[in-house]
Design an enzyme around this catalytic site. Structure first.
Site, PDB file in Angstrom:
ATOM      1  N   HIS A   1      10.187  -1.521  -0.856  1.00 33.17           N
ATOM      2  CA  HIS A   1       9.208  -0.891   0.025  1.00 33.17           C
ATOM      3  C   HIS A   1       9.782   0.450   0.495  1.00 33.17           C
ATOM      4  CE1 HIS A   1       6.486  -0.062   3.206  1.00 33.17           C
ATOM      5  NE2 HIS A   1       7.364  -0.289   4.168  1.00 33.17           N
TER       6      HIS A   1
ATOM      7  N   CYS B   1       3.752  -4.062   5.941  1.00 38.48           N
ATOM      8  CA  CYS B   1       4.442  -3.451   4.790  1.00 38.48           C
ATOM      9  C   CYS B   1       4.865  -4.471   3.736  1.00 38.48           C
ATOM     10  CB  CYS B   1       5.646  -2.656   5.273  1.00 38.48           C
ATOM     11  SG  CYS B   1       5.143  -1.288   6.308  1.00 38.48           S
TER      12      CYS B   1
ATOM     13  N   ASN C   1       5.467   6.483   3.754  1.00 30.21           N
ATOM     14  CA  ASN C   1       5.251   5.037   3.810  1.00 30.21           C
ATOM     15  C   ASN C   1       3.744   4.763   3.760  1.00 30.21           C
ATOM     16  OD1 ASN C   1       5.065   2.348   4.465  1.00 30.21           O
ATOM     17  ND2 ASN C   1       6.429   2.437   6.224  1.00 30.21           N
TER      18      ASN C   1
END
Ligand code: UT7
Length: 332
Positions: free
Chosen positions: A253, A113, A283
């Site tokens: 993020h 990520c 996500n």
């Protein structure tokens, strides 16, 4: 001269997977997903013949169309991803081929990520030192390809998507100003894909044990993410003498709204200055931060101070301070 983002483009598959769809697939509720994560729906690349490179190539093609850059003038493509089309060749090569970037070299970067921030920082070096003029950094993941849609603890979290930025030298003082990146392999076991690499190559046993899907022990990851993403953002702001008033946007993020809120509180920024689109896309791993830039591009102005922040598998985490280089409204 600093390396600046001079154009952004994104690609999202059309198919949506909503919380209500997931209610029919696993033992979960829209209420649980929304209150624990902030997610309402995510996009899924359903075509079985399409992969991460196809989403990345679409993003790069529209980046070129928007910016007027001929694909052959791209010098380097860096693709941040944990869902490469295959282990090799690199997805960056496939993206360059599909987008017509015939003179570019490229490579993939694996930092989960945090991948986009690691790739952005890497790409910026080539532009700053003059060895490349036009660098394209892609964040792309087809997370649906590694999700077990019978595991409620992970299948509600992730979605598919890609976005790309163009990096070029800025004539003035805008661009990537500072970054602080970290990784700690001690966190590796908490969020990983257990098989498919050289440790446990694919076998009947690994398939039966579902070891080619994402494995996550959510709570330790959550705890580390809350602390580290907030701390590193604060660290970068502090050493650049930036107060909350100086920062136009926090670009976090998008893993969990509660992690984003913790980072917002630590940096002291008001809610209105935080880019949040987790409700729409979930996500998308390496895609989240450039997809935020894409969604907010029309509101960004030259000189805006942006703090980018991420935490992910590895563990990896970091923050980038950049001064935005153009009025995004010119592309609206
Ligand atoms: O982007 C990469 C980095 N990843 C992250 O940053 C993710 C970090 N972790 C998280 O965001 C959170 O830990 C999750 C969203 C994954 C889970 O939230 P949580 O508040 O930590 O929940 P939990 O794991 O403590 O689970 C609480 C309960 C459990 O039930 P019991 O044991 O209390 O009976 C879970 O089994 O919620 C249950 N649960 C669910 N219930 C309904 C877990 N997933 C679900 C679900 N629907 N989808």
């Amino acid at each position: 001269m600093p390396a600046a983002i001079t154009c952004v483009s994104g690609y999202l598959p059309e198919d949506k997977l909503t919380n209500f769809d997931l209610e029919k697939m696993v033992d979960t509720t829209d209420e649980w997903i929304r209150t624990r994560t902030g997610i309402q729906e995510r996009r899924i690349l359903k075509d079985p013949n399409k992969a991460t490179s196809d989403m990345g190539a679409e993003a790069v093609k529209s980046l070129c169309a928007k910016s007027g850059l001929a694909p052959e003038d791209i010098d380097l493509v860096i693709c941040a991803t944990v869902t490469p089309d295959m282990l090799f060749p690199s997805t960056a090569n496939l993206i360059a081929h599909k987008a017509g970037a015939t003179k570019a070299w490229g490579f993939d970067l694996s930092a989960a990520c945090s991948g986009f921030l690691f790739a952005l920082t890497t790409g910026a070096q080539f532009v700053e030192n003059g060895t490349a003029k036009n660098v394209v950094v892609v964040g792309a993941d087809k997370m649906s390809s590694i999700i077990d849609y019978t595991d409620r603890t992970t299948c509600v979290l992730f979605g598919d998507g890609a976005a790309a930025v163009l990096l070029q030298q800025d004539e003035g003082d805008c661009g990537v100003i500072d970054s602080q990146l970290y990784s700690d392999g001690a966190g590796g076991d908490f969020l990983c894909m257990k098989a498919g690499g050289s440790l446990r190559p694919a076998s009947h046993e690994t398939v039966d044990a579902k070891q080619h899907f994402i494995y996550q022990d959510g709570q330790p990851v959550f705890k580390a993410a809350v602390t580290n993403m907030a701390d590193v953002s604060y660290e970068v702001m502090e050493r650049n003498n930036l107060t909350a008033d100086d920062v136009a946007w926090l670009v976090p993020h998008q893993a969990n709204l509660r992690i984003i809120d913790a980072t917002q509180r630590r940096t002291g920024l008001p809610h209105e200055k935080v880019m949040i689109n987790i409700q729409k896309y979930g996500n998308t791993t390496a895609g989240t931060i450039p997809l935020c830039l894409h969604d907010w591009e029309s509101q960004l102005k030259r000189g805006d101070n942006l703090i980018l922040a991420a935490f992910g598998g590895g563990f990896t985490w970091g923050s980038v301070y950049l001064k935005w280089a153009y009025d995004g409204s010119k592309f609206a």
